[in-house]
Design a protein around this motif. Structure first.
Motif, mmCIF file in Angstrom:
data_model
loop_
_atom_site.group_PDB
_atom_site.id
_atom_site.type_symbol
_atom_site.label_atom_id
_atom_site.label_comp_id
_atom_site.label_asym_id
_atom_site.label_seq_id
_atom_site.Cartn_x
_atom_site.Cartn_y
_atom_site.Cartn_z
ATOM 1 N N THR A 1 5.560 -11.632 8.534
ATOM 2 C CA THR A 1 4.922 -11.000 7.373
ATOM 3 C C THR A 1 5.531 -9.630 7.080
ATOM 4 O O THR A 1 5.672 -9.243 5.920
ATOM 5 C CB THR A 1 3.410 -10.863 7.601
ATOM 6 N N MET B 1 -1.804 -18.694 3.212
ATOM 7 C CA MET B 1 -0.625 -18.368 2.416
ATOM 8 C C MET B 1 -0.894 -18.516 0.924
ATOM 9 O O MET B 1 -0.270 -17.842 0.098
ATOM 10 C CB MET B 1 0.545 -19.259 2.837
ATOM 11 N N THR C 1 -2.206 -15.093 0.239
ATOM 12 C CA THR C 1 -1.214 -14.049 0.519
ATOM 13 C C THR C 1 -0.163 -13.961 -0.574
ATOM 14 O O THR C 1 0.074 -12.891 -1.154
ATOM 15 C CB THR C 1 -0.523 -14.319 1.868
ATOM 16 N N ALA D 1 0.269 -11.317 -3.877
ATOM 17 C CA ALA D 1 1.363 -10.355 -3.666
ATOM 18 C C ALA D 1 2.038 -9.986 -4.982
ATOM 19 O O ALA D 1 2.399 -8.823 -5.204
ATOM 20 C CB ALA D 1 2.383 -10.928 -2.688
ATOM 21 N N ALA E 1 -10.778 -11.002 4.934
ATOM 22 C CA ALA E 1 -9.864 -11.075 3.792
ATOM 23 C C ALA E 1 -10.632 -11.232 2.490
ATOM 24 O O ALA E 1 -10.286 -10.623 1.467
ATOM 25 C CB ALA E 1 -8.894 -12.244 3.985
ATOM 26 N N TYR F 1 -7.499 -7.099 3.187
ATOM 27 C CA TYR F 1 -7.260 -8.546 3.086
ATOM 28 C C TYR F 1 -6.020 -8.976 3.872
ATOM 29 O O TYR F 1 -5.997 -10.069 4.445
ATOM 30 C CB TYR F 1 -7.243 -9.008 1.632
ATOM 31 N N VAL F 2 -4.982 -8.135 3.924
ATOM 32 C CA VAL F 2 -3.797 -8.492 4.701
ATOM 33 C C VAL F 2 -4.133 -8.556 6.188
ATOM 34 O O VAL F 2 -3.714 -9.476 6.907
ATOM 35 C CB VAL F 2 -2.661 -7.481 4.445
ATOM 36 N N LEU G 1 -6.067 -11.767 6.875
ATOM 37 C CA LEU G 1 -5.231 -12.957 6.761
ATOM 38 C C LEU G 1 -4.278 -13.100 7.939
ATOM 39 O O LEU G 1 -4.107 -14.197 8.483
ATOM 40 C CB LEU G 1 -4.429 -12.901 5.453
#
Length: 559
Positions: free
Chosen positions: A154, A307, A310, A314, A370, A396-397, A400
């Motif tokens: 990541t 994912m 994520t 992003a 998250a 949240y990151v 996750l």
């Protein structure tokens, strides 16, 4: 299995194994960086090579497409010929392709070497995760190693734009590829001394017994190693993933159209044919029986959901920092690293909690954490302070990555050592699919809200003052609105840009609602489906877990 570390009683890994892990993290970091490193370089590439619009898209996407399409094939190949051999081969291809990419003199040449980079990356990624399964037999140590693996992967995706921006300030665009070369050379020199070979068990292998393998699984491995490599399955898996992910990405980029819809349909048909073939084979490329076990298939699905959120969010955060907050590309890239601070806290905390309670509960807690971060993002406004968005992203990151780390650890512990490469490839293929779906679904939500708001909120006098083509551009994307505003009279441009920023932030907020809902669903899935799997999956150092609750049991697999 050739493994100098294997014994009949799995022991604790020592200094050499941890150094080997550090060496293996080099290619993982660079492979994940290459997914995003071209984002800021593409204007320089376009100025030098003058690609068409279609060629530019393929320069950006070819690497990810080939990487995703070959993961399953390379995972199975590593199980067969040896994962260390595959790492060394992948490093050689990745290094050579990096040099070729740096000095490419045409758009077509760059597209071709980006495909070779994807080939090398596909050889490296599942092998690094699979080798962890064979280096670290102790469940606690393996958990720490998988935490490092997930964090490096990541971090690499986030670090790519930063490294790109830094290099482009001082060197030509080819330098972003040449940074791969020293690491690949170091890998080729050190891996033969530090990393033991491992592959599918052969008859009488101490490695299989040392990792909890039975004589039956050794016989299966020996028989599999004598079977010719299944090229038909390899082609089917590549074609299915390539066409499906291409269709989903094009759908997300341009909305519904016959071509991406057809690509998705073709990918699904080819995927169905691939699955049917695996059911008929005595030694399939993907063990469907293993995938049907809760302790493996469950974490794979949890990773897909992780994912989804994520990657889907992003894109929004990057655009928000640049086009709403007004940061430069390099400044936005640097600030986008701040959410990684959530990983530094959440991942070790999750690892500690997982030693004290069922991993399913800790994973579910990570998903809920998250979801809280995504709910925070729903309150974001165009005039919000920078810390507000970055704090939400850190939350949240962190949640996750904590959930993904435990999912990777649980699945890897459930996979027999002689199938570790295939298992790792399935995990990573699931992540690629989740990311593509997240970009498509959440991106479509944000785009639809943006277009509707721009149609409703743009003042009538401003709309009337815009030429037809410009008006369409303004209503499609925030980037298009910003570019158009720069060419309009100052007052009109300011009003267009303010309206576009409000519309984008509104779309981002509603996409965050969707991401939060998916995370709540992932938490419920973890609590209900994965509860109780961690103890059985990791008992006796990852012996074959219980027969699955996700699919009917089949005979003749790994028993």
């Amino acid at each position: 299995m050739e493994n100098s570390y294997a014994s009949h009683t799995p022991g604790l890994a020592g200094r050499k194994e941890w150094i080997a892990l550090g060496v293996l993290m080099l290619p993982l970091l660079l492979v994940s960086m290459d997914i995003s490193i071209l984002y800021f370089a593409i204007p320089y590439v376009s100025q030098d090579l003058e690609p068409s619009a279609t060629q530019q898209l393929w320069i950006l996407d070819m690497y990810g497409f080939v990487l995703a399409g070959l993961l399953i094939t390379m995972g199975a190949l590593g199980d067969r010929i040896g994962r260390r051999k595959l790492v060394l081969g992948g490093a050689a291809v990745f290094g050579a392709a990096s040099v070729a990419a740096a000095y490419a003199h045409s758009a077509d040449a760059l597209i071709g070497v980006r495909a070779l980079l994807g080939l090398g990356g596909a050889a490296l990624m599942p092998s690094t995760l699979a080798l962890i399964r064979n280096l670290f037999h102790d469940a606690k140590q393996r958990g720490r190693a998988v935490t490092i693996w997930t964090g490096v992967m990541t971090t690499g995706i986030s670090l790519g734009p930063v490294v790109s921006g830094l290099l482009l300030e001082h060197f030509w665009w080819g330098s972003i590829f040449l940074i791969n070369l020293p690491a690949m050379v170091l890998l080729l020199v050190l891996v033969p001394f530090l990393v033991p070979e491992s592959k599918s068990a052969s008859s009488g292998s101490a490695g299989a017994a040392g990792a909890g393998g039975s004589s039956a699984s050794s016989a299966v491995g020996a028989a599999a190693s004598r079977e010719p490599f299944d090229l038909v399955s390899a082609v089917l898996s590549l074609a299915a993933l390539l066409t499906f992910i291409y269709g989903v990405k094009e759908w997300a980029r341009h909305g519904f159209a016959p071509e991406p819809a057809l690509a998705v349909a073709v990918g699904l048909v080819l995927g169905h044919a691939f699955v049917r073939r695996q059911k008929r084979l005595a030694h399939p490329m993907i063990d469907l029986e293993l995938l049907g076990r809760r302790a493996f298939g469950g974490p794979v699905f949890a990773n897909v959901l992780a994912m989804f959120a994520t990657v889907g969010m992003a894109v929004f955060l990057t655009q928000y920092l640049q086009s709403v907050q007004g940061l430069s590309p390099f400044g936005a890239a640097l600030w986008s690293l701040v959410p990684a601070s959530g990983v530094l806290v959440a991942a070790p905390t999750a690892a500690v909690l997982a030693q004290r309670t069922d991993r399913a509960y800790v994973m579910g807690g990570g998903f809920l954490f998250a979801a809280a971060g995504f709910c925070w993002l729903t309150q974001l406004r165009t005039d919000s302070a920078l810390w507000f968005s970055l704090t939400a992203a850190a939350i949240y990151v962190g949640g996750l990555v904590a959930a993904m780390t435990l999912a990777n650890e649980l699945a890897l512990g459930a996979a027999p050592p002689d199938r570790a490469g295939s298992a790792a490839a399935v995990l990573e293929s699931g992540q690629e699919l989740g990311g593509a779906l997240g970009m498509a679904v959440l991106g479509s939500v944000g785009a639809a809200i943006y277009s509707r708001d721009m149609a409703d909120a743009l003042p009538a006098d401003v709309s009337a003052a815009l030429p037809g083509g410009v008006a369409d551009t303004v209503r499609e994307t925030l980037g298009g609105a910003a570019a158009a505003a720069a060419r309009l009279p100052e007052e009109t441009g300011a009003r267009v840009l303010a309206t576009a920023r409000d519309a984008f932030t509104h779309g981002m907020g509603l996409a965050s609602v969707g991401a939060a809902a998916v995370m709540v669903g992932a938490a419920v899935f973890s609590f209900v489906v994965l509860r109780g799997t961690s103890e059985r999956a990791t008992s006796a150092d990852g012996d074959a877990p219980e027969r699955g609750d996700l699919a009917p049991a089949q005979t003749g697999g790994l028993e």
